[in-house]
Enzyme design. Structure first.
Site, short mmCIF file in Angstrom:
data_model
loop_
_atom_site.label_atom_id
_atom_site.label_comp_id
_atom_site.label_asym_id
_atom_site.label_seq_id
_atom_site.Cartn_x
_atom_site.Cartn_y
_atom_site.Cartn_z
N GLY A 46 -0.59 -27.46 -41.89
CA GLY A 46 0.05 -26.18 -41.58
C GLY A 46 0.29 -26.14 -40.09
CB ALA A 47 3.39 -25.68 -38.14
NE ARG A 88 1.13 -34.28 -40.84
CZ ARG A 88 1.28 -33.43 -41.85
NH1 ARG A 88 0.47 -32.40 -41.98
NH2 ARG A 88 2.27 -33.58 -42.70
CD GLN A 197 1.05 -29.31 -49.10
OE1 GLN A 197 1.69 -29.47 -50.15
NE2 GLN A 197 1.22 -30.09 -48.05
CG ASP A 238 5.87 -27.82 -40.91
OD1 ASP A 238 6.23 -27.33 -42.00
OD2 ASP A 238 4.70 -28.16 -40.67
CG ASN A 248 8.48 -24.96 -44.51
OD1 ASN A 248 7.44 -25.05 -43.85
ND2 ASN A 248 8.52 -24.33 -45.67
CE LYS A 249 4.53 -30.00 -46.76
NZ LYS A 249 4.28 -31.38 -46.21
#
Lengths: 377, 377
Positions: A46-47, A88, A197, A238, A248-249
């Protein structure tokens, strides 16, 4: 509130998000290397949470340092910052947090602080990043809840919750704030393959809070929308580029396209630390490709045959034209995002000066909440 | 060719599709009830294969009958047909196959056949349904391959392959035919949660055939399209309504919307036995909702927390406006589908009379292959 990550003088403690919801296990990181590994292996993800973890990891690493002179201390500091930066690539909060720690170090060193004093200031800054994140989430929730009707079925993807932040959550913060205001909320959580998630983390934390939650596989989102079972979408981010493109994801883009096709508002909730004005558009955002095994296996169960190739990009980019609004701690931005995001960021510099977001302040240029239900831009 | 299902005089033998790709195990069904259970629990799945299994199950059940008089025999026959009809509601091939068996029974009984003779005719009909399905797939492949460019990256969803049919496959039949014609094909297989037919079955059978196959999670499809990595989509179908609306595995609708958004052709390959002119549009197609456990677990691994609700519709409906063309064994139908599908079905009645599709014949009203690359209608 869920203890996603805690600072202790001898360790950074995190709940192991790989093991939820089956086991609630805490990981004690005693070195910066252990924190870096925890970020990389998604013990924590999670950012915003990654940013907090990196800051704490740096503070922990410097506390462990045996350096006596500031020069050696500075060399070690740079190494630890590099270590964190290599964990990351996509979430910009990681780099934002490292920059804040670097500025703290530089200011302290320039001010003639001793190694002990610098160490203390780094710890204080890591704590401020942690606490500021919770405040940001609360402010985001207050702004975002104005977009949520009194009765709403909300689709979210991945986990942008307490577990993705220092607490309360970004997208789930908006949902929590709406619930706290007495609104009747039902959440549809996309399970979010491959790391799950949504199924594992979002459902876990929402059920703990007594919020009505239904898990669907990601590929059900379109059907739910077509059947009229989704009033709005809210997700985290993110990295948000200067033009409003949102990394994002993986899967977020598909949800956004489907939302547009059905005239359903698609909101992104993220702190200002996720907005990267140095990245002009989404095509410049590095997309992490993770291990095949996340796709080929669930636990020990092999899903795919030998000989099949695998793709595993962890994120996708949603062009800003699909984004109805971006909810930040300082207000709600709408298209054209080049202007609205830049205004939000500038207002922060004016308000705080230090680079730390002034949670809760609003800028008239950007606007606070408007009632939900509008069509996509 | 893969042995999806085989008729033996004392058993219907199926490969257990729940255990692929890890184990290749065969299930021997010795009673009609065992065949019905195998369909229900998805030992065998895929609309055409379900039809074949039901026909064989009925033939097997009647062979096992101890009835001596045709009246008692007819009562048992009706019971077994009802048993098969109750297994799964969406795939219309099931009901189509049962109707064929009923017609065979009625014709034989009316013709004064003995119980033994009726039994033999039912077995013959089940074999014809099986063999006709393979021929249909081959013909579908030949038509469909004309839509595939010489070099193509093809996205498919679920498994519309040899395992979903008596052999060769519908959507994968198109891919196989293109490969046999020397075209350079790379397949992207969506894993297809929750039952993972794409990851487990499509990848398994394509890898066995030496076809370049990459498995992605379903939520990566949009990203792959946006990056330009998909030239066309081809999927199967469980029921096609008279207006061209397509019920297929959950997630198909999302892929279709994404394909439209990117100007990528979206093809459906299905035999005429999947077309249900008695269902005017997709809203009338019953959608099976399956057990929560398919979503909550992978093998013994629990994914979701207690207390979270689950949705598990096994299929969705893709409105015909998203469908570039429907590939059948008798030619390729395009919008307006009310006309083109009715023409295809009528041509079959003229050509075959018996209700059995005359594989390979073409009707000029409908048209055979046109080169691919056209935009969505």
């Amino acid at each position: 509130m869920l203890p996603t990550i805690e600072w202790r003088s001898d360790a950074v403690v995190m709940i192991d998000q790989r093991k939820l919801p089956v086991s609630e296990v805490y990981v004690f990181c005693k070195t910066a290397q252990q924190v870096a590994t925890a970020i990389k292996t998604m013990v924590i993800r999670g950012a915003p949470a990654i940013g907090v973890a990196a800051a704490m990891g740096i503070a922990l690493g410097m506390r462990r340092s045996k350096a006596t002179g500031t020069k050696q201390f500075a060399t070690e500091f740079q190494k630890i910052c590099d270590l964190m930066a290599a964990t990351r690539p996509t979430a910009v909060n990681l780099f934002w947090a490292i920059e804040r720690m670097k500025k703290t170090f530089a200011d302290a060193a320039q001010g003639g602080c001793s190694v002990d004093e610098i160490t203390q200031r780094l710890e204080d800054e890591a704590r401020r990043i942690h606490d500021g994140d919770v405040q940001s989430c609360r402010a985001m929730g207050a702004h975002g809840a104005t977009l949520v009707p009194d009765t709403a079925r909300i689709l979210t993807h991945c986990n942008a919750g307490a577990l993705a932040t220092a607490g309360y959550g970004t997208a789930l913060g908006v949902i929590r704030a709406a619930v706290e205001q007495g609104k009747t909320i039902a959440v549809l959580a996309g399970e979010t393959r491959p790391f799950l998630q949504g199924a594992r983390l979002t459902a876990w934390e929402l059920v703990k809070d007594g919020i009505d939650t239904t898990v669907i596989t990601d590929n059900m989102a379109g059907s739910m929308m077509r059947l009229g079972d989704v009033d709005l979408v809210v997700v985290g981010a993110d990295r948000i580029a200067a033009n409003g493109d949102v990394a994002n994801k993986i899967g977020t883009y598909g949800v956004a396209v489907l939302a547009k096709e059905h005239g359903i508002p698609f909101y992104v909730a993220a702190p200002l630390s996720t907005i990267d004005l140095n990245t002009p558009d989404g095509s410049r955002i590095p997309i992490e490709e993770r291990h095949d095994r996340e796709v080929t296996h669930v636990g020990p169960n092999r899903l795919t045959p030998e000989g099949a190739r695998i793709r595993n990009p962890a994120f996708d980019v949603t062009p800003s034209k699909y984004v109805t609004a971006i909810i930040t701690e300082r207000g709600i931005a709408r298209a054209p995002y080049e202007e609205s995001l830049a205004a939000l960021m500038m207002s922060g510099q004016r308000a705080a000066g230090s680079g730390q977001p002034a949670a809760g302040s609003r800028q008239p240029a950007v606007g606070s909440g408007r009632p939900a239900g509008g069509r996509q831009q």
